[in-house]
Design a protein around this motif. Sequence first.
Motif, PDB file in Angstrom:
ATOM      1  N   LEU A  65     -21.794  17.571  22.461  1.00 40.75           N
ATOM      2  CA  LEU A  65     -22.929  18.492  22.353  1.00 40.75           C
ATOM      3  C   LEU A  65     -22.718  19.463  21.202  1.00 40.75           C
ATOM      4  N   GLU A  66     -21.510  19.994  21.105  1.00 42.15           N
ATOM      5  CA  GLU A  66     -21.193  20.946  20.031  1.00 42.15           C
ATOM      6  C   GLU A  66     -21.406  20.314  18.659  1.00 42.15           C
ATOM      7  N   THR A  67     -20.948  19.070  18.512  1.00 45.54           N
ATOM      8  CA  THR A  67     -21.088  18.368  17.234  1.00 45.54           C
ATOM      9  C   THR A  67     -22.542  18.074  16.914  1.00 45.54           C
ATOM     10  N   THR A  68     -23.282  17.612  17.910  1.00 42.42           N
ATOM     11  CA  THR A  68     -24.695  17.285  17.703  1.00 42.42           C
ATOM     12  C   THR A  68     -25.492  18.524  17.304  1.00 42.42           C
ATOM     13  N   GLU A  69     -25.263  19.629  17.985  1.00 44.70           N
ATOM     14  CA  GLU A  69     -25.984  20.863  17.661  1.00 44.70           C
ATOM     15  C   GLU A  69     -25.624  21.361  16.266  1.00 44.70           C
ATOM     16  N   TRP A  70     -24.351  21.196  15.884  1.00 45.91           N
ATOM     17  CA  TRP A  70     -23.949  21.645  14.543  1.00 45.91           C
ATOM     18  C   TRP A  70     -24.725  20.881  13.482  1.00 45.91           C
ATOM     19  N   ASP A 124     -16.236  13.142  19.179  1.00 43.92           N
ATOM     20  CA  ASP A 124     -16.796  13.585  17.896  1.00 43.92           C
ATOM     21  C   ASP A 124     -17.066  12.394  16.973  1.00 43.92           C
ATOM     22  N   ARG A 125     -16.159  11.470  16.963  1.00 43.19           N
ATOM     23  CA  ARG A 125     -16.291  10.335  16.065  1.00 43.19           C
ATOM     24  C   ARG A 125     -17.539   9.509  16.398  1.00 43.19           C
ATOM     25  N   ASN A 126     -17.793   9.285  17.690  1.00 35.78           N
ATOM     26  CA  ASN A 126     -18.979   8.538  18.088  1.00 35.78           C
ATOM     27  C   ASN A 126     -20.253   9.250  17.662  1.00 35.78           C
ATOM     28  N   THR A 127     -20.288  10.563  17.885  1.00 40.06           N
ATOM     29  CA  THR A 127     -21.469  11.344  17.546  1.00 40.06           C
ATOM     30  C   THR A 127     -21.706  11.339  16.039  1.00 40.06           C
ATOM     31  N   ILE A 128     -20.664  11.568  15.289  1.00 38.92           N
ATOM     32  CA  ILE A 128     -20.791  11.607  13.831  1.00 38.92           C
ATOM     33  C   ILE A 128     -21.209  10.248  13.282  1.00 38.92           C
ATOM     34  N   LYS A 129     -20.629   9.172  13.814  1.00 33.88           N
ATOM     35  CA  LYS A 129     -20.989   7.842  13.322  1.00 33.88           C
ATOM     36  C   LYS A 129     -22.436   7.493  13.656  1.00 33.88           C
ATOM     37  N   CYS A 130     -22.905   7.933  14.814  1.00 31.29           N
ATOM     38  CA  CYS A 130     -24.312   7.702  15.161  1.00 31.29           C
ATOM     39  C   CYS A 130     -25.224   8.452  14.200  1.00 31.29           C
ATOM     40  N   ILE A 131     -24.877   9.693  13.912  1.00 30.28           N
ATOM     41  CA  ILE A 131     -25.706  10.513  13.020  1.00 30.28           C
ATOM     42  C   ILE A 131     -25.711   9.946  11.607  1.00 30.28           C
ATOM     43  N   THR A 132     -24.544   9.586  11.104  1.00 28.74           N
ATOM     44  CA  THR A 132     -24.462   9.119   9.723  1.00 28.74           C
ATOM     45  C   THR A 132     -25.026   7.707   9.559  1.00 28.74           C
ATOM     46  N   ALA A 133     -25.061   6.908  10.648  1.00 26.83           N
ATOM     47  CA  ALA A 133     -25.668   5.573  10.565  1.00 26.83           C
ATOM     48  C   ALA A 133     -27.164   5.671  10.295  1.00 26.83           C
ATOM     49  N   ASN A 134     -27.779   6.743  10.796  1.00 30.20           N
ATOM     50  CA  ASN A 134     -29.195   7.037  10.520  1.00 30.20           C
ATOM     51  C   ASN A 134     -30.113   5.870  10.908  1.00 30.20           C
ATOM     52  N   ALA A 194      -6.638  14.826  22.207  1.00 30.98           N
ATOM     53  CA  ALA A 194      -6.879  13.838  21.154  1.00 30.98           C
ATOM     54  C   ALA A 194      -8.240  13.184  21.326  1.00 30.98           C
ATOM     55  N   GLN A 195      -8.600  12.872  22.566  1.00 31.85           N
ATOM     56  CA  GLN A 195      -9.900  12.268  22.819  1.00 31.85           C
ATOM     57  C   GLN A 195     -11.023  13.226  22.455  1.00 31.85           C
ATOM     58  N   ASN A 196     -10.860  14.490  22.828  1.00 38.98           N
ATOM     59  CA  ASN A 196     -11.892  15.471  22.510  1.00 38.98           C
ATOM     60  C   ASN A 196     -12.067  15.643  21.009  1.00 38.98           C
ATOM     61  N   LYS A 197     -10.974  15.547  20.270  1.00 36.42           N
ATOM     62  CA  LYS A 197     -11.047  15.812  18.836  1.00 36.42           C
ATOM     63  C   LYS A 197     -11.532  14.602  18.045  1.00 36.42           C
ATOM     64  N   THR A 198     -11.127  13.390  18.469  1.00 36.36           N
ATOM     65  CA  THR A 198     -11.442  12.214  17.669  1.00 36.36           C
ATOM     66  C   THR A 198     -12.454  11.288  18.320  1.00 36.36           C
ATOM     67  N   PHE A 225     -22.204   3.308  19.049  1.00 39.45           N
ATOM     68  CA  PHE A 225     -21.837   4.708  18.838  1.00 39.45           C
ATOM     69  C   PHE A 225     -22.914   5.639  19.384  1.00 39.45           C
ATOM     70  N   CYS A 226     -24.182   5.253  19.194  1.00 39.85           N
ATOM     71  CA  CYS A 226     -25.269   6.117  19.649  1.00 39.85           C
ATOM     72  C   CYS A 226     -25.361   6.165  21.172  1.00 39.85           C
ATOM     73  N   TYR A 227     -25.020   5.063  21.826  1.00 36.93           N
ATOM     74  CA  TYR A 227     -24.969   5.059  23.289  1.00 36.93           C
ATOM     75  C   TYR A 227     -23.968   6.097  23.775  1.00 36.93           C
ATOM     76  N   ALA A 228     -22.780   6.081  23.197  1.00 36.51           N
ATOM     77  CA  ALA A 228     -21.747   7.049  23.580  1.00 36.51           C
ATOM     78  C   ALA A 228     -22.170   8.469  23.226  1.00 36.51           C
ATOM     79  N   ALA A 229     -22.777   8.631  22.045  1.00 37.71           N
ATOM     80  CA  ALA A 229     -23.192   9.964  21.600  1.00 37.71           C
ATOM     81  C   ALA A 229     -24.231  10.559  22.536  1.00 37.71           C
ATOM     82  N   VAL A 230     -25.221   9.756  22.931  1.00 37.42           N
ATOM     83  CA  VAL A 230     -26.287  10.251  23.817  1.00 37.42           C
ATOM     84  C   VAL A 230     -25.735  10.601  25.197  1.00 37.42           C
TER      85      VAL A 230
END
Length: 217
Positions: free
Chosen positions: A111-116, A64-74, A57-61, A95-100
């Motif tokens: 990493l998979e989400t960021t590269e996608w 990924d959620r932190n990475t996506i929210k960092c990207i979409t916050a722009n 569950a952590q891997n899926k939500t 979110f970006c702290y966690a994503a990085v």
Amino acid sequence: MTYIHTYIHTYIQFWRKNKVKSIGGRKKGFSMAEALVVILLIGLASVAAMPFMTQMAQNKTGVDRNTIKCITANDSSSWYSEADGITSIPSGGTFCYAAVLDTRHNRGRALETTEWYANNGTSAQKIMAKKILRTACDQGGSAACDYFIYNCWKSGSGSAPYCDDTNNFLDLTYYLHQYANITPGGQYIKSRLEGIMPKNVANLENEINYACFNNQT
């Protein structure tokens, strides 16, 4: 720790030894004690499965959620310099702290989400994803650094400016213009390229030669 399949195997063996028997056309079921043992085994299997299910569950939500929210916050204004490409770790708790950090350590699906997104997102999403990868690489994330090497290797242009995205610092060229042993990311890329170059990879050779005669700044 005992694996889930061990519990299930024990349960099956118990069931086979105590399966219902025909007596005068009627079936004899488990005794109360036997039923309690079965319930106990099922309970143990469930407990054993919980850490695995939680991690899934952590891997899926979570990651990924932190990475996506960092990207979409722009918004990378506090940790990425548009003027020279210098990066810093985003503020803690964001979110970006966690994503990085998750991308740097290749945790979960970060990493998979960021590269996608770096390859398939909108223009703005691609830029933000590459900023995460750049920052993670600068902090010593070897898998994030590999993105820039292999992106040039597989997708570099056949003519100048080759792998140099001249509008920003989100490419291999940025690292080729750094002093070799200043940042962990630069050290890794230097070492990695030294190992790859004997393979005569045309795109990387063109990019390195181009970088020697082109000052990105």
